[in-house]
Design a protein around this motif. Sequence first.
Motif, short mmCIF file in Angstrom:
data_model
loop_
_atom_site.label_atom_id
_atom_site.label_comp_id
_atom_site.label_asym_id
_atom_site.label_seq_id
_atom_site.Cartn_x
_atom_site.Cartn_y
_atom_site.Cartn_z
N GLU A 149 26.22 66.17 -70.94
CA GLU A 149 27.31 65.24 -70.64
C GLU A 149 28.06 65.00 -71.95
OE1 GLU A 149 28.30 64.00 -67.84
OE2 GLU A 149 26.60 64.36 -66.53
N GLY A 150 29.38 65.04 -71.89
CA GLY A 150 30.18 64.70 -73.05
C GLY A 150 30.66 63.26 -72.90
N MET A 151 30.13 62.38 -73.74
CA MET A 151 30.39 60.94 -73.57
C MET A 151 31.23 60.39 -74.71
SD MET A 151 26.73 59.79 -71.92
CE MET A 151 27.48 58.42 -71.03
N LYS A 152 32.21 59.57 -74.36
CA LYS A 152 33.13 59.04 -75.38
C LYS A 152 33.29 57.54 -75.21
CE LYS A 152 34.96 63.48 -75.73
NZ LYS A 152 35.58 64.38 -76.67
N LEU A 153 33.50 56.89 -76.31
CA LEU A 153 33.79 55.46 -76.32
C LEU A 153 35.02 55.26 -77.22
CD1 LEU A 153 33.28 52.40 -76.03
CD2 LEU A 153 31.42 52.61 -77.69
N ILE B 104 15.53 49.46 -80.25
CA ILE B 104 15.85 50.14 -81.52
C ILE B 104 16.98 51.15 -81.31
CG2 ILE B 104 14.94 51.71 -83.29
CD1 ILE B 104 12.18 50.29 -82.81
N GLY B 105 16.91 51.92 -80.22
CA GLY B 105 17.97 52.89 -79.94
C GLY B 105 19.32 52.18 -79.77
N GLU B 133 17.31 62.27 -68.31
CA GLU B 133 17.91 61.50 -67.20
C GLU B 133 18.31 60.07 -67.57
OE1 GLU B 133 15.33 61.87 -63.83
OE2 GLU B 133 15.51 64.06 -63.80
N ASP B 134 17.51 59.42 -68.40
CA ASP B 134 17.81 58.02 -68.71
C ASP B 134 18.92 57.87 -69.75
OD1 ASP B 134 15.73 57.47 -67.02
OD2 ASP B 134 14.27 57.16 -68.63
N ALA B 135 19.17 58.94 -70.49
CA ALA B 135 20.06 58.82 -71.65
C ALA B 135 21.49 58.48 -71.23
CB ALA B 135 20.04 60.11 -72.46
N PHE B 138 21.72 54.87 -70.54
CA PHE B 138 21.59 54.17 -71.83
C PHE B 138 22.95 54.11 -72.55
CE2 PHE B 138 21.01 54.85 -76.45
CZ PHE B 138 20.40 53.65 -76.80
N TYR B 139 23.63 55.26 -72.60
CA TYR B 139 24.92 55.29 -73.31
C TYR B 139 26.01 54.58 -72.51
CZ TYR B 139 22.73 58.49 -76.63
OH TYR B 139 21.91 59.03 -77.59
N GLU B 140 25.96 54.69 -71.19
CA GLU B 140 26.94 53.96 -70.37
C GLU B 140 26.82 52.46 -70.60
OE1 GLU B 140 27.77 57.12 -66.71
OE2 GLU B 140 26.15 55.65 -66.51
N ASN B 141 25.59 51.98 -70.74
CA ASN B 141 25.39 50.55 -70.98
C ASN B 141 25.97 50.11 -72.33
OD1 ASN B 141 24.18 50.07 -68.53
ND2 ASN B 141 22.10 50.36 -69.30
N LEU B 142 26.15 51.07 -73.23
CA LEU B 142 26.77 50.77 -74.53
C LEU B 142 28.29 50.93 -74.49
CD1 LEU B 142 24.05 52.49 -76.67
CD2 LEU B 142 24.90 50.18 -77.15
#
Lengths: 155, 155
Positions: A149-153, B104-105, B133-135, B138-142
């Motif tokens: 997945e290519g994720m951007k913020l 920590i992440g 799968e969880d990553a 995790f990034y969407e929540n950020l």
Amino acid sequence: MNQKPDLTFRLATESDVETIVFMLADDPLGKKRERAELPLPRSYVDAFLAIDSDPNNELVVAQSEGKLVGFLQLTLIPYLTYQGGWRALVEGVRVAPGCRGQGIGKSLLQWAIIRAKEKGCHLIQLTTDKTREDAKIFYENLGFKATHEGMKLHF
Amino acid sequence: MNQKPDLTFRLATESDVETIVFMLADDPLGKKRERAELPLPRSYVDAFLAIDSDPNNELVVAQSEGKLVGFLQLTLIPYLTYQGGWRALVEGVRVAPGCRGQGIGKSLLQWAIIRAKEKGCHLIQLTTDKTREDAKIFYENLGFKATHEGMKLHF
């Protein structure tokens, strides 16, 4: 597909920046985010100078019949992962609107792949906007796999 | 979630490389591709020195109670796109196996986001393996959005 017979590749120079910026703006996504006006906003020239002075960044242009017909940026990055392997990252691939369907994009990417290997990279990677429907297939045909997945913020 | 009270961040030093490599290897994907053995293969040290000497690459470690508990690598890249904007790229995010679920992440990524803003970036981006799968969540929540395909070509 009519391959351009005289396609050559070279590093961009400061005098290419205007042409590049106008090409970036001539794109469904680019037109919303660029300022293609003369004189060019200083931020473009500053970015070019930062790229040009960094040995790990290469802005490469494709030229045919004396005209700039495409470009991409290659970034070389050292990582500890993969036993301390270097990766190449490709961004900002564009082909001039009047020159599409002539294999220029493919040749640019093939150039980048060869360059990445020459520089000792074990991997070349890129992200492509999911709304660019043809792009994924274009890159798959070059051997890329959409494993991530290519994720951007955006700030 | 028990947030570590004394979590601090600093740039990695050469003496951290062993710990980092053993952590990279202690991972479902990493164990197939790393060589965590002593003495450490020279390629890891060479990659560290390349990262450490490049002002646009930062290998950051999180430390708690005197122990290295996580790390990531941040790369700052100038582009002509977005009016000559700089981007931050995150790679190699890891948290020590015994220290997961303690934020920590999340703290590492928040550090990276602040650092990217301080350095004038308009965007922070990363790719995450679709098998983790969880990553993605995790990034969407950020605040990251999975708008792009992350495509790779291994040589």
